[in-house]
Write a protein that holds these residues in place. Structure first.
Motif, PDB file in Angstrom:
ATOM      1  N   SER A 324      14.328 -30.088 -20.125  1.00 35.65           N
ATOM      2  CA  SER A 324      14.166 -31.050 -21.217  1.00 35.65           C
ATOM      3  C   SER A 324      12.720 -31.206 -21.670  1.00 35.65           C
ATOM      4  O   SER A 324      12.467 -31.517 -22.831  1.00 35.65           O
ATOM      5  N   SER A 353      12.082 -32.057 -16.074  1.00 32.76           N
ATOM      6  CA  SER A 353      13.370 -32.208 -15.385  1.00 32.76           C
ATOM      7  C   SER A 353      13.477 -31.124 -14.313  1.00 32.76           C
ATOM      8  O   SER A 353      13.142 -29.963 -14.546  1.00 32.76           O
ATOM      9  N   SER A 356      19.430 -29.560 -13.798  1.00 35.31           N
ATOM     10  CA  SER A 356      20.373 -29.843 -14.883  1.00 35.31           C
ATOM     11  C   SER A 356      21.786 -29.543 -14.409  1.00 35.31           C
ATOM     12  O   SER A 356      22.000 -28.763 -13.479  1.00 35.31           O
ATOM     13  N   THR A 370      23.363 -32.130 -18.886  1.00 35.63           N
ATOM     14  CA  THR A 370      22.681 -33.374 -18.520  1.00 35.63           C
ATOM     15  C   THR A 370      21.641 -33.065 -17.455  1.00 35.63           C
ATOM     16  O   THR A 370      21.709 -32.032 -16.777  1.00 35.63           O
ATOM     17  N   TYR A 371      20.680 -33.974 -17.293  1.00 38.64           N
ATOM     18  CA  TYR A 371      19.577 -33.756 -16.356  1.00 38.64           C
ATOM     19  C   TYR A 371      19.538 -34.902 -15.343  1.00 38.64           C
ATOM     20  O   TYR A 371      19.689 -36.073 -15.714  1.00 38.64           O
ATOM     21  N   LEU A 372      19.371 -34.558 -14.082  1.00 43.02           N
ATOM     22  CA  LEU A 372      19.285 -35.575 -13.036  1.00 43.02           C
ATOM     23  C   LEU A 372      17.953 -36.307 -13.138  1.00 43.02           C
ATOM     24  O   LEU A 372      16.910 -35.697 -13.395  1.00 43.02           O
ATOM     25  N   GLU A 373      18.006 -37.613 -12.916  1.00 42.13           N
ATOM     26  CA  GLU A 373      16.811 -38.437 -13.095  1.00 42.13           C
ATOM     27  C   GLU A 373      15.801 -38.250 -11.969  1.00 42.13           C
ATOM     28  O   GLU A 373      14.594 -38.244 -12.192  1.00 42.13           O
ATOM     29  N   ASP A 374      16.279 -38.116 -10.732  1.00 43.98           N
ATOM     30  CA  ASP A 374      15.357 -38.027  -9.599  1.00 43.98           C
ATOM     31  C   ASP A 374      14.575 -36.725  -9.622  1.00 43.98           C
ATOM     32  O   ASP A 374      15.105 -35.660  -9.994  1.00 43.98           O
ATOM     33  N   LYS A 375      13.311 -36.814  -9.187  1.00 39.96           N
ATOM     34  CA  LYS A 375      12.398 -35.665  -9.176  1.00 39.96           C
ATOM     35  C   LYS A 375      11.650 -35.631  -7.842  1.00 39.96           C
ATOM     36  O   LYS A 375      10.461 -35.984  -7.779  1.00 39.96           O
TER      37      LYS A 375
END
Length: 593
Positions: A324, A353, A356, A370-375
């Motif tokens: 993203s 991101s 995904s 969609t993309y996962l929020e946690d990094k």
């Protein structure tokens, strides 16, 4: 003067002789201490085996009695004498199940000794060794030397009781002992590959099961400013239920043959990949055996449907799966075990991101990626992603920040990361994998380290360092103790290990590269469904096939499959098929006939 010099020489010779005797006694005692330690463990192992098989025997006898009672009831319903006679004489096969069966070599015709006799022999050998040690210690009574020798750490090269083949580099083995040979019981093994003779025509061996057609409905959807084809996967066609696999002992077959197995003939078909840049990943759907995906440096993920049991493939859809923020391509991809979503990993730089999720069942007008929020990764490329072969759905990622992260599913498309370790590797983590029989996460790194991390305990179960950088790790699909590590060593790129022996290399093999001196981390391997063969790409336009039973360090066969380097060749689990990707932008379908 001459007499004095003669006496001094004699004294020196006696001192040297005494010193040699002391050294000899010390070596003998050290060897006996090691032998006692080994035989003590051997006795304990045999006792555990006897206890285990007694319980298995009780269960088998109970199943036999149940079958016999069912047969008696069935016979009571039929009064015809002929049918009664035929039923009464019918042989009943008792199905024995073992959690960790040890397979007997197929060529062996000698029956194994009873386990009680083996235990008696092992105990007798242990007593002999203890008596020898006591006699030896009685000859010299120096307490300090005895204590130091008795507590000395001795590395014992274990000759396993089960017929497992260990790397043949060691020549000094403990004295020969009777092997405990335990027949394989109800192994649920795929059909064996049929040898086609020892001629020069050597090809890929894949035994396949029949597959029915899969209906795929294509709908149009728009994402960003481009039109992409959306595919809704129906719950029809050949589906694989994810259940606990059964262990099949293969380690005793490693390096057991002086010639490779030849197993049939194949045809190759090449189709354009529809990617504009070099391909990066290839993955077969774990549930629907007619679907596979490819990804490339153009950021696209293409979905394909296999036709004619592998003779060709049809392009179904393409999806733009760039990250993203930085618009990065997927570094690695993995199917969700349910087969309806695809996970991709990117980079941790610039707050981009990191993961995904591509939902292949989304309908028109709804977002598919969609993309996962946690990094959780802090910097660099995330090199690897793989789902664990465990009951609870989770996956693991390994990155250039030295970290290995476990992601657990909390809710639909809600995943929470947990860092397993960040300091056990001193360089980039290049590959991760999960073992079947334990919740152990394997990781391989550019720091030449192989780490086995126990998720339950929360610490490293073992650490091993080799002489060359590691680039990937791959557990065997059938033998849950066997795994492969890819390294950067020429002609020894692939190494086999037994997780129980930890630091012992079972076998190493590889290939010569003609077009490049460097070993690329983009080259990957795959196990055959029966666990006996490994396929590998190479910097050359060749697929290398390795038979783990072959005792040579070279490929059992090599297939010139493309025009440029081959990144990966994957064995299909249902069809007699190898699928390959190459930098020539072609997908290769290599089918056995």
């Amino acid at each position: 003067m001459s007499a004095g010099s003669t006496i001094s020489k004699r004294l020196k010779e006696e001192e040297q002789s005494n010193g040699e005797d002391e050294n000899s006694r010390a070596e003998q005692e050290e060897a006996l201490v090691a032998l006692i330690e080994h035989r003590t463990k051997e006795v304990e192992h045999l006792r555990q085996r006897i206890s285990y098989y007694k319980s298995q025997l009780d269960q088998a006898e109970k199943r036999l009695q149940d079958s016999q009672s069912k047969l008696a009831r069935l016979q009571g319903r039929h009064s015809t004498a002929s049918s009664n006679a035929s039923l009464a004489t019918k042989s009943v096969k008792v199905e024995r199940r073992s959690i960790s069966p040890e397979c007997i070599n197929e060529g062996s015709k000698n029956q194994p000794q009873s386990r009680t006799e083996l235990l008696d022999q092992a105990e007798k050998r242990l007593q002999d060794s203890q008596s020898k040690l006591a006699c030896l210690q009685g000859r010299h009574s120096t307490a300090s030397s005895n204590a130091s020798l008795a507590t000395k750490s001795v590395k014992v090269e274990r000759s396993s009781i089960s017929p497992e083949r260990i790397n043949g580099g060691s020549k000094n083995q403990p004295q020969s002992r009777t092997e405990l040979v335990i027949p394989s019981v109800n192994p649920k093994i795929p059909q064996p590959l049929k040898p086609a003779g020892l001629g020069a025509k050597t090809t890929i061996g894949l035994e396949a099961s029949a597959a029915s057609a899969v209906k795929v409905k294509a709908e149009k959807s728009h994402r960003s400013s481009t039109d992409v084809e959306v595919v809704e996967i129906k719950d029809r066609g050949t589906k694989r239920k994810f259940e606990q696999k059964e262990h099949k002992e293969l380690i005793h077959l490693v390096r057991s043959s002086s010639s490779p197995t030849t197993i049939g003939s194949y045809t190759s078909n090449h189709i354009p990949s529809r990617h504009k840049r070099k391909l990066r990943s290839l993955a077969v759907c774990p549930v629907n055996d007619q679907l596979f995906v490819t990804s490339a440096l153009d950021g696209l993920v293409n979905l394909w449907q296999i036709q004619g049991r592998g003779s060709s493939a049809t392009f179904l859809s393409t999806t733009d799966c760039v990250s993203s923020g930085e618009r990065r391509w997927p570094e690695d991809i993995a199917w969700h075990p349910h087969g309806n979503t695809l996970f991709s990993v990117y980079t941790a730089d610039a707050g981009d991101s990191q993961i995904s999720v591509l939902n292949l069942n989304k309908t028109q007008g709804r977002a598919r990626v969609t993309y996962l929020e946690d990094k959780p990764h802090v910097k660099g490329i995330i090199n690897s992603i793989i789902f664990m072969p465990w009951e609870n759905t989770c996956f693991v990622t390994g990155g250039s920040d030295h970290a290995v992260v476990l992601w657990n599913e909390r809710d639909e498309n809600v995943w929470k990361p947990k860092s397993l370790h960040r300091n056990l590797h001193s360089s980039a983590v290049t590959g991760v994998a999960g073992m079947q029989q334990k919740q152990i996460v394997l990781s391989a790194g550019a720091d030449k380290r192989i780490i086995g991390f126990d998720v339950h305990v929360g610490r490293a179960d073992f650490k091993h360092q080799i002489e060359s950088k590691c680039m990937s790790v791959l557990p065997n699909p059938c033998d849950f103790n066997l795994f492969m590590v890819q390294t950067g060593a020429h002609e020894k790129q692939l190494r086999l290990y037994d997780i129980r022996l930890r630091h012992t290399e079972l076998h190493s093999f590889g290939w010569k590269q003609e077009s490049s001196d460097s070993q690329s981390a983009l080259i990957n391997q795959a196990w055959s469904p029966d666990g006996l063969f490994l396929s590998s790409g190479s910097a050359d336009p060749v697929i290398h096939i390795f038979d783990i039973r072959y005792n040579a360090r070279k490929p059992s066969q090599s297939i010139r499959a493309h025009q440029k380097r081959v990144f990966k060749a994957v064995w299909h689990y249902s069809f007699p098929l190898l699928i390959s990707i190459s930098s020539d932008l072609q997908i290769g379908l290599h089918k056995k006939y």
